[in-house]
Motif scaffolding. Structure first.
Motif, mmCIF file in Angstrom:
data_model
loop_
_atom_site.group_PDB
_atom_site.id
_atom_site.type_symbol
_atom_site.label_atom_id
_atom_site.label_comp_id
_atom_site.label_asym_id
_atom_site.label_seq_id
_atom_site.Cartn_x
_atom_site.Cartn_y
_atom_site.Cartn_z
ATOM 1 N N GLY A 117 3.400 12.056 6.265
ATOM 2 C CA GLY A 117 2.321 12.929 5.799
ATOM 3 C C GLY A 117 0.957 12.265 5.902
ATOM 4 N N GLY A 118 0.778 11.439 6.939
ATOM 5 C CA GLY A 118 -0.529 10.826 7.172
ATOM 6 C C GLY A 118 -0.778 9.540 6.398
ATOM 7 N N LYS A 119 0.162 9.140 5.530
ATOM 8 C CA LYS A 119 -0.065 7.930 4.726
ATOM 9 C C LYS A 119 1.012 6.878 4.988
ATOM 10 C CE LYS A 119 -0.577 10.481 0.963
ATOM 11 N NZ LYS A 119 -0.523 10.818 -0.444
ATOM 12 N N PRO A 134 9.447 7.845 0.790
ATOM 13 C CA PRO A 134 8.276 8.719 0.908
ATOM 14 C C PRO A 134 7.636 8.969 -0.460
ATOM 15 C CG PRO A 134 10.276 10.045 0.917
ATOM 16 C CD PRO A 134 10.717 8.602 0.820
ATOM 17 N N ARG A 135 6.316 8.942 -0.505
ATOM 18 C CA ARG A 135 5.590 9.307 -1.726
ATOM 19 C C ARG A 135 4.441 10.217 -1.319
ATOM 20 N NH1 ARG A 135 9.622 7.824 -3.295
ATOM 21 N NH2 ARG A 135 10.143 6.272 -4.860
ATOM 22 N N PRO A 136 4.296 11.436 -1.850
ATOM 23 C CA PRO A 136 5.223 11.984 -2.816
ATOM 24 C C PRO A 136 6.637 12.135 -2.258
ATOM 25 C CG PRO A 136 3.720 13.681 -2.018
ATOM 26 C CD PRO A 136 3.216 12.382 -1.488
ATOM 27 N N LYS A 137 7.611 12.214 -3.179
ATOM 28 C CA LYS A 137 9.006 12.441 -2.811
ATOM 29 C C LYS A 137 9.144 13.787 -2.122
ATOM 30 C CE LYS A 137 10.110 9.847 -6.973
ATOM 31 N NZ LYS A 137 10.631 9.923 -8.355
ATOM 32 N N SER A 143 8.912 20.248 4.666
ATOM 33 C CA SER A 143 8.719 19.632 5.981
ATOM 34 C C SER A 143 7.881 18.375 5.846
ATOM 35 C CB SER A 143 7.975 20.597 6.918
ATOM 36 O OG SER A 143 8.729 21.762 7.090
ATOM 37 N N ALA A 144 8.139 17.424 6.721
ATOM 38 C CA ALA A 144 7.315 16.210 6.734
ATOM 39 C C ALA A 144 7.262 15.680 8.155
ATOM 40 C CB ALA A 144 7.901 15.155 5.801
ATOM 41 N N THR A 145 6.144 15.070 8.502
ATOM 42 C CA THR A 145 6.047 14.381 9.782
ATOM 43 C C THR A 145 6.069 12.888 9.512
ATOM 44 O OG1 THR A 145 4.827 16.203 10.783
ATOM 45 C CG2 THR A 145 4.639 14.055 11.847
ATOM 46 N N VAL A 146 7.026 12.231 10.151
ATOM 47 C CA VAL A 146 7.236 10.794 9.971
ATOM 48 C C VAL A 146 6.867 10.114 11.289
ATOM 49 C CG1 VAL A 146 8.950 9.013 9.452
ATOM 50 C CG2 VAL A 146 9.128 11.278 8.368
#
Ligand code: TRP
Ligand code: ZN
Length: 478
Positions: A117-119, A134-137, A143-146
């Motif tokens: 998520g950009g972090k 991941p944070r936030p969980k 969805s998330a981009t890793v």
């Protein structure tokens, strides 16, 4: 009713024990917050496949991998057969559970940065696992981009049976064939067929080399002595079917009779005799479409490399051949595109559904060409002695060391021929096309196959499948 154990201890001690239990209980209930809110836990380190417990992962489903790879093959001999791979994998995934931690499979390469998520996120690596916090969980359905930056030295990895697989470094590039769990040797991956994903690739190699991946060639660009090859693979694909093979290849592009765009990649050292059978691809596509239904993917083609892993692989849309492409093997790998690639095994124990079908498809092709017949080839298998491993292996559970054994191939093909005899051609080919139509794009089990066989034929096939798929003995009556 038995007397509870705590009544035998002193009252004071019991009071302490009860108080402790209450504290523990109330804190466990309170932990995630208000009722109905997520309870986060780590995703499992495997997808739950008994044969390969660390393959795949729990708690995530990958939708797309964008693999940006930069690769330099070994220097000329006597330099060691080691290359240098640097990658950025951009992975779009969906959480399938409330996860405070999840894994990707990665083996032999080192991650230097993980962004979610950009972090930037905390991560750890063990021998086979990249563990991401991941944070936030992540909540179920989120969805998330890793983005994983990783790299290292490439070697010549081997599978559970010591066969070369994964990112196999060659003098002029790499042969990349990853069945069953070798994708983790070249990218961070949810390495199990139950998680199919789309793929895109930008592979940068020294100018003069060609990088060949799945799907369609988008283009290539050269700058400062390096060429970037861009490929797009929009059909959902199991990780073991992904490739990014590098070498001195000539690309041969044409359109098959059924309209499928073909891209063959032929190592420049190959002779006409080593690749001549590929000219049958167009006819084979038409032949298998008649039996299995429409070809399921955007493109097809072969890679014929100069080095050898000792086998061919049905890499999706771009089958891989070691040194030469024999006609029966060309038919076998093409048939896998329907049987194995489009419909994939739910568990590695189900691999006879891949290999039995691909082997039987090549029997049918030989019959079509007049070089043999399905009846003759069936008899050849049935004539094997009762002590052959063809019969001592349980077809639907061959064990992790048996997934590429002769039983999986030949007993699997013989089962299908016997089933054809039982059902008749009309029902047998209705079964084949319905199998692909119903389970295409996903995975299926032996139980699914038995159920569909019974559904299509209206027959009770319990005894048939018991003797053919579940007994470690030679079928005599069915
Ligand atoms: N699946 C391949 C095919 O039948 C074969 C294969 C993959 C294989 N890995 C292997 C065979 C290792 C022997 C050893 O087309
Ligand atoms: Zn096969």
């Amino acid at each position: 009713m038995p007397i509870p154990a705590f009544r035998r201890i002193t009252l004071a001690a019991a009071a302490v024990a009860v108080a402790t239990a209450l504290v523990a209980t109330s804190s466990a209930v309170a932990a995630p917050g208000s009722p109905g809110s997520p309870r986060y836990s780590p995703g499992a380190e495997g997808a739950g496949d008994p044969y390969f417990p660390l393959a795949g992962n729990g708690g995530i489903d990958v939708v797309h991998y964008d693999l940006d790879l930069d690769y330099t093959p070994p220097a000329p001999a006597p330099a060691p057969l080691e290359g240098t791979l640097n990658g950025v994998a951009t992975i779009d995934l969906v959480a399938t559970a409330d996860v405070d931690r999840f894994n990707l499979d990665l083996r032999g390469l080192t991650a230097s940065k993980v962004v979610v998520g950009g972090k930037s996120m905390a991560f750890e690596q063990t021998a086979n696992e990249l563990v991401i916090t991941p944070r936030p969980k992540l909540k179920t359905g989120q969805s998330a981009t890793v983005v994983v930056t990783y790299g290292g030295t490439t070697t010549r990895p081997t599978d559970i049976e010591d066969a070369l697989y994964g990112w196999v470094t060659t003098r002029d590039g790499a042969m990349v064939v990853s069945e069953p769990d070798g994708s983790a040797t070249w990218f961070p991956v949810n390495d199990h067929p139950t998680d199919k994903s789309t793929y895109s690739y930008e592979i940068t190699v020294p100018e003069g080399l060609t990088a060949v991946a799945n799907g369609l060639l988008v283009g290539s660009q050269t700058a400062d002595g390096r060429t970037t090859w861009t490929w797009d693979a929009p059909d959902p694909m199991a990780a073991y079917l992904a490739t990014a093979t590098v070498g001195r290849f000539e690309l041969r592009q044409y359109t098959a009779a059924n309209g499928t765009p073909i891209i063959d990649a032929i190592d420049v050292t190959r002779t006409a005799g080593q690749v001549g059978s590929l000219a049958r691809t167009s006819d084979m596509l038409v032949f298998f479409e008649d039996r299995f239904g429409p070809y399921p993917f955007v493109s097809y083609g072969a890679i014929v490399d100069n080095d050898s892993v000792g086998y061919a692989l049905e890499t999706q849309t771009r089958s891989f051949f070691s040194t030469s492409a024999a006609e029966n093997t060309v038919a076998h790998e093409l048939a896998h595109q329907w049987m194995g690639d489009h419909v994939s095994p739910e568990r590695w124990a189900d691999i006879w559904l891949n290999e039995g079908w691909a082997t039987y498809a090549s029997w049918m092709w030989r019959e079509h060409r007049g070089t043999s017949s399905t009846a003759t080839l069936f008899t050849g298998v049935m004539n094997r002695s009762a002590t052959s491993s063809t019969w001592s292996t349980v077809l639907a559970d061959p064990g992790p060391l048996g997934i590429f054994g002769t039983a999986v191939y030949d007993r699997g093909a013989a089962l299908l021929h016997a089933l054809r005899g039982e059902l008749g051609d009309a029902d047998f080919f209705a079964l084949a096309t319905e199998w692909v139509a119903r389970y295409g794009g996903g995975t299926a089990t032996t139980a699914d196959f038995i159920a569909l066989s019974e559904e299509v034929s209206g027959q009770d096939l319990t005894e048939f499948f018991r003797v053919w798929a579940y007994e470690p003995t030679k079928p005599t009556v069915w």
